[in-house]
Design a protein around this motif. Structure first.
Motif, PDB file in Angstrom:
ATOM      1  N   GLY A  29       0.816  -1.215   0.000  1.00 12.06           N
ATOM      2  CA  GLY A  29       0.000   0.000   0.000  1.00 12.06           C
ATOM      3  C   GLY A  29       0.846   1.260   0.000  1.00 12.06           C
ATOM      4  O   GLY A  29       0.552   2.227  -0.717  1.00 12.06           O
ATOM      5  N   GLU A  30       1.902   1.245   0.791  1.00 15.23           N
ATOM      6  CA  GLU A  30       2.783   2.406   0.863  1.00 15.23           C
ATOM      7  C   GLU A  30       3.502   2.643  -0.467  1.00 15.23           C
ATOM      8  O   GLU A  30       3.644   3.785  -0.907  1.00 15.23           O
ATOM      9  N   LYS A  31       3.941   1.582  -1.117  1.00 14.91           N
ATOM     10  CA  LYS A  31       4.631   1.740  -2.409  1.00 14.91           C
ATOM     11  C   LYS A  31       3.678   2.244  -3.478  1.00 14.91           C
ATOM     12  O   LYS A  31       4.042   3.079  -4.298  1.00 14.91           O
ATOM     13  N   ILE A  32       2.447   1.731  -3.477  1.00 18.08           N
ATOM     14  CA  ILE A  32       1.468   2.192  -4.463  1.00 18.08           C
ATOM     15  C   ILE A  32       1.208   3.678  -4.275  1.00 18.08           C
ATOM     16  O   ILE A  32       1.233   4.448  -5.238  1.00 18.08           O
ATOM     17  N   LYS A  33       0.990   4.085  -3.034  1.00 16.14           N
ATOM     18  CA  LYS A  33       0.716   5.499  -2.750  1.00 16.14           C
ATOM     19  C   LYS A  33       1.902   6.368  -3.160  1.00 16.14           C
ATOM     20  O   LYS A  33       1.729   7.411  -3.809  1.00 16.14           O
ATOM     21  N   SER A  34       3.108   5.939  -2.815  1.00 14.42           N
ATOM     22  CA  SER A  34       4.306   6.696  -3.149  1.00 14.42           C
ATOM     23  C   SER A  34       4.488   6.820  -4.665  1.00 14.42           C
ATOM     24  O   SER A  34       4.766   7.905  -5.190  1.00 14.42           O
ATOM     25  N   LEU A  35       4.321   5.708  -5.386  1.00 14.79           N
ATOM     26  CA  LEU A  35       4.442   5.740  -6.852  1.00 14.79           C
ATOM     27  C   LEU A  35       3.364   6.617  -7.477  1.00 14.79           C
ATOM     28  O   LEU A  35       3.632   7.396  -8.392  1.00 14.79           O
ATOM     29  N   ARG A  36       2.148   6.488  -6.973  1.00 17.19           N
ATOM     30  CA  ARG A  36       1.033   7.287  -7.508  1.00 17.19           C
ATOM     31  C   ARG A  36       1.317   8.773  -7.325  1.00 17.19           C
ATOM     32  O   ARG A  36       1.168   9.578  -8.249  1.00 17.19           O
ATOM     33  N   GLU A  37       1.762   9.148  -6.121  1.00 20.30           N
ATOM     34  CA  GLU A  37       2.041  10.559  -5.844  1.00 20.30           C
ATOM     35  C   GLU A  37       3.234  11.069  -6.649  1.00 20.30           C
ATOM     36  O   GLU A  37       3.226  12.200  -7.131  1.00 20.30           O
ATOM     37  N   SER A  38       4.253  10.213  -6.842  1.00 21.83           N
ATOM     38  CA  SER A  38       5.435  10.658  -7.593  1.00 21.83           C
ATOM     39  C   SER A  38       5.108  10.892  -9.069  1.00 21.83           C
ATOM     40  O   SER A  38       5.785  11.644  -9.747  1.00 21.83           O
TER      41      SER A  38
END
Length: 191
Positions: free
Chosen positions: A8-17
């Motif tokens: 979940g954290e990686k998805i959120k980070s990638l989405r925001e980046s």
């Protein structure tokens, strides 16, 4: 480390980046906004199909959500390292945690296949929903008996049996009669 929190954290980070809103990710992946929010918040254990759809929208491999290193050479996974796992739902309607995935190549950054040893927990739930996604899957039963619903057919695989299929056909993989099992699964998704 609780690897189930990493996804979940990686998805959120990638989405925001990539400056993609949660709404845009939901729309482009064909998922409900509530489902994307639950995945990012680690309150929902997704099955592989929505993760593959999210990976495609973000322009990354499925394995990006599991990577812990950037090894470009061969990746060796020792028996002791395969004990690290991540849990996903098996897409049963009531299931929260049914399959424990042990990634065998999370240190290889440029891979096109995702090899896993999967421990399938016993369950009383048999209300499964078929899912589909681009790619191919190979499954070999290591312990127990697995039932694979593939299109309109159902196959029983026992220890030593294997199946290779196109993932675009609606399918569901679960242990036969809710018994525990262990499988080797290799998932390929086109980039």
């Amino acid at each position: 480390m609780d690897t189930s929190k990493i996804v979940g954290e990686k998805i959120k980070s990638l989405r925001e980046s990539k400056s993609i809103s949660m709404e845009e990710l939901a729309e482009r992946s064909g998922l409900a906004i509530e489902q994307v929010k639950r995945i990012e918040d680690n309150t929902d254990l997704p099955s592989l199909a929505p993760l593959i759809k999210i990976a495609r929208v973000l322009g990354v491999r499925l394995g990006t959500f599991l990577d812990d290193q950037d090894e470009t050479g061969p990746a060796i996974c020792r028996k002791s390292e395969a004990s690290d796992s991540i849990s996903f739902s098996n897409n049963a309607i009531q299931s929260r945690k049914h399959m424990e995935y042990h990634s065998l190549a999370k240190s290889k950054s440029d891979r096109h296949m995702e090899p896993f040893i999967i421990d399938v927990a016993p369950t009383d739930n048999n209300d499964f929903v078929l899912s589909s996604h681009e790619g191919e899957e190979f499954i070999m039963v290591m312990e127990g008996t697995m039932e694979i619903c593939y299109g309109k057919n159902t196959y029983l695989l026992e220890e030593g049996d294997s199946i290779y299929y196109d993932s675009i056909v609606p399918h569901h993989v679960h242990a036969y009669q809710g018994q525990a099992a262990k499988i080797l699964a290799v998932i390929y998704t086109p980039a």
